[in-house]
Design an enzyme around this catalytic site. Structure first.
Site, PDB file in Angstrom:
ATOM      1  N   GLY A  90       0.824  -1.210   0.000  1.00  0.00           N
ATOM      2  CA  GLY A  90       0.000   0.000   0.000  1.00  0.00           C
ATOM      3  C   GLY A  90       0.850   1.248   0.000  1.00  0.00           C
ATOM      4  O   GLY A  90       2.088   1.202   0.070  1.00  0.00           O
ATOM      5  N   ARG A  93       3.940   5.979   1.953  1.00  0.00           N
ATOM      6  CA  ARG A  93       4.360   7.367   2.123  1.00  0.00           C
ATOM      7  C   ARG A  93       3.759   8.278   1.066  1.00  0.00           C
ATOM      8  O   ARG A  93       4.180   9.422   0.912  1.00  0.00           O
ATOM      9  CB  ARG A  93       5.886   7.467   2.076  1.00  0.00           C
ATOM     10  N   ASP A 125       8.899   5.743   8.150  1.00  0.00           N
ATOM     11  CA  ASP A 125       8.456   7.030   8.687  1.00  0.00           C
ATOM     12  C   ASP A 125       7.536   7.770   7.721  1.00  0.00           C
ATOM     13  O   ASP A 125       7.013   8.832   8.055  1.00  0.00           O
ATOM     14  CB  ASP A 125       9.661   7.916   9.032  1.00  0.00           C
ATOM     15  N   GLY A 126       7.336   7.209   6.526  1.00  0.00           N
ATOM     16  CA  GLY A 126       6.427   7.833   5.577  1.00  0.00           C
ATOM     17  C   GLY A 126       6.996   9.048   4.870  1.00  0.00           C
ATOM     18  O   GLY A 126       6.292   9.685   4.083  1.00  0.00           O
ATOM     19  N   ARG A 183      -2.218  -0.369  -9.720  1.00  0.00           N
ATOM     20  CA  ARG A 183      -1.085  -1.236 -10.070  1.00  0.00           C
ATOM     21  C   ARG A 183      -1.546  -2.686 -10.191  1.00  0.00           C
ATOM     22  O   ARG A 183      -2.660  -3.027  -9.785  1.00  0.00           O
ATOM     23  CB  ARG A 183      -0.023  -1.183  -8.960  1.00  0.00           C
ATOM     24  N   ASP A 252       3.958  -4.519  -7.503  1.00  0.00           N
ATOM     25  CA  ASP A 252       3.326  -3.323  -6.958  1.00  0.00           C
ATOM     26  C   ASP A 252       3.884  -2.048  -7.591  1.00  0.00           C
ATOM     27  O   ASP A 252       3.351  -0.962  -7.357  1.00  0.00           O
ATOM     28  CB  ASP A 252       3.487  -3.260  -5.431  1.00  0.00           C
ATOM     29  N   ASP A 262       6.960   4.695 -10.031  1.00  0.00           N
ATOM     30  CA  ASP A 262       7.783   4.522  -8.824  1.00  0.00           C
ATOM     31  C   ASP A 262       9.281   4.511  -9.138  1.00  0.00           C
ATOM     32  O   ASP A 262       9.926   3.456  -9.208  1.00  0.00           O
ATOM     33  CB  ASP A 262       7.400   3.245  -8.067  1.00  0.00           C
TER      34      ASP A 262
END
Length: 488
Positions: A90, A93, A125-126, A183, A252, A262
């Site tokens: 998922g 971030r 930590d995103g 995706r 993904d 990505d």
């Protein structure tokens, strides 16, 4: 052109059931400032250029302000990472703010990457760091200029907030645009959960919005899978032809629309090396440059498996069976164009033997293909600059004779052929050392001028740019020490 006040957001993805996402609020980014933005991407939103520098806009792109119509969500998906299924991933971030529809009917989802923790962040930590944000921003826009399907990058917003990776860095958020961020893994998560209806509902949503011509079919799902297969084959062929290595081709990270998605530890080939591994974390070389076509085929098979509840195994197999031929045909077309040829029975051998020569002699791929535009098919003595790049000059001479014969068969005069080749052989690509120079100036001196200069060079990759010749030179020796990994 629109102002910030007239910008209208919607979020069709967030209108799906909540099983596909989690509604989230971004973690506020302290004291955000605009690092840079893409005028070309800004035009997609039909937004006036003066709006991007407004404090309200910077706050929105930092995740600190929710504009009217925004409905921020983080998407759920799963995926095969380095060949192993991971049941829940998922947007760890990234946050989808909403969608902006242009007057021509095209829709652009607006996503901010690095906006803080979400329910899918796991132990992260995103946040994103300035380094990776600069790389994604530049490569997204460079790939678009090369004509390769990709998500786009609107802007980078920075902050002095510390973020810890291998060392302390500063936080940044890159704003990404795409028609959709769905995706392969968006379907896989429900297949492995045994939930058929969410697969069907998501497929219906994607078909209705992005493949509307299939909506009238009595059974649209096999053709939907086939169309995704063909788009993916086209994308990978373009990657291979330009010498682009993605680095993390997990399912993904595979777009259902056939977009480059990505950007992490990517790399363009310098010296031609078919086994080039751009990702320092990829110790087994699963995603090496020459493995990308097969990996994409493997990933398509995983998507087909996830969609089998909507069709028979035979229909799914038939839908993806065209991938090898579609990839090979498209790649041959692209390489023939790069050589100034029309594909025929001799072209594959001519291409393969050239690539073997380049690999054996460690020739810079982009520079050689650009210089090949000036090949003289009548007088071999004029090809000395090309010949002198090779240690094995006799091998080049043998190939050059075959190439000259193939060019002669086209009947195209050299000047006309040369012009056509320059339109498909870029002079400028985003080499790692160019990105590194821009990153260092930004991180160490808060000097963003090199990002903007690189943007201007890379968004005109096929042009002769006399003042920017240095950006087309071979990498310096220190560039060999650059390592990029999944944290990049």
């Amino acid at each position: 052109m629109k102002t910030l006040e007239s910008l209208t957001f919607d979020n069709s993805f967030a209108k799906l059931p909540a099983t596909y996402y989690s509604r989230v609020a971004a973690t506020p980014l302290p004291d955000p400032y605009l690092v840079t933005y893409s005028p070309a991407a800004l035009k997609l939103l039909e937004l006036d250029g003066s709006q991007i520098t407004r404090a309200e806009m910077i706050e929105a792109l930092a995740g600190n302000r929710v504009l009217p119509g925004m409905d921020p969500v983080a998407a759920l998906y799963a995926g095969h990472q380095f060949g192993h299924y991971v049941p829940q991933l998922g947007d760890g971030r990234a946050i989808l703010l909403g969608e902006i529809r242009a007057t021509d009917g095209s829709g652009w989802e607006v996503q901010i990457k690095g906006a803080g923790r979400t329910p899918y962040s796991r132990d992260g930590d995103g946040r994103a760091v300035l380094r990776s944000s600069i790389r994604e921003y530049l490569c997204s826009e460079a790939m678009h200029a090369l004509g390769i399907p990709t998500t786009r990058a609107l802007a980078i917003v920075g902050s002095d907030e510390p973020v810890y990776r291998e060392q302390e860095e500063t936080a940044a958020i890159v704003t990404r645009l795409a028609p959709s961020f769905v995706r392969f893994g968006s379907f896989e998560v429900f297949y492995y959960r045994g939930q058929v209806e969410p697969i069907r509902q998501l497929a219906d949503y994607v078909i209705a919005r992005y493949f509307p011509e299939l909506s009238s079919l009595a059974d649209p799902y096999p053709e939907f899978l086939r169309q995704v297969t063909l788009r993916t084959a086209d994308l990978i062929a373009q990657w291979q032809a330009v010498g682009f290595s993605h680095g993390v081709m997990n399912t993904d990270n595979m777009s259902i629309l056939g977009l480059t998605l990505d950007y992490g530890p990517f790399g363009f080939l310098d010296a031609f090396d078919p086994g080039y591994i751009c990702n320092h974390s990829d110790t087994a070389g699963r995603y090496a440059f020459d493995q990308q076509p097969d990996v994409a085929g493997w990933n398509i098979t995983r998507l087909a498996q996830a969609l089998v509840p909507l069709m028979s195994v035979e229909a799914a197999s038939a839908a993806i069976s065209e991938y090898p031929k579609a990839f090979a045909t498209r790649y041959l077309e692209l390489m023939a164009a790069k050589l100034g040829l029309r594909p025929d029975g001799n072209t594959p051998n001519l291409v393969v033997s050239l690539l073997e020569l380049l690999g054996t002699n460690r020739i810079d791929y982009t520079r050689f293909m650009r210089s090949l535009c000036e090949f003289d098919s009548r007088d071999g003595a004029l090809n000395s600059p090309l010949r002198d790049q090779f240690v094995d000059r006799a091998a080049f001479d043998a190939w050059a004779r075959r190439y000259a014969s193939a060019l002669g068969a086209t009947g195209l005069p050299d000047p006309e052929r040369s012009t056509a080749m320059r339109r498909v052989n870029p002079k400028y690509i985003l080499r790692n050392h160019l990105a590194e120079i821009a990153i260092r100036r930004a991180a160490d001196h808060r000097d963003y001028s090199e990002i903007e200069r690189l943007y201007m060079v890379l968004t005109h990759p096929y042009d002769e740019q006399p003042l920017n010749e240095a950006y087309a030179e071979e990498p310096p020796d220190w560039a060999k020490q650059i390592e990029v990994s999944c944290s990049s």
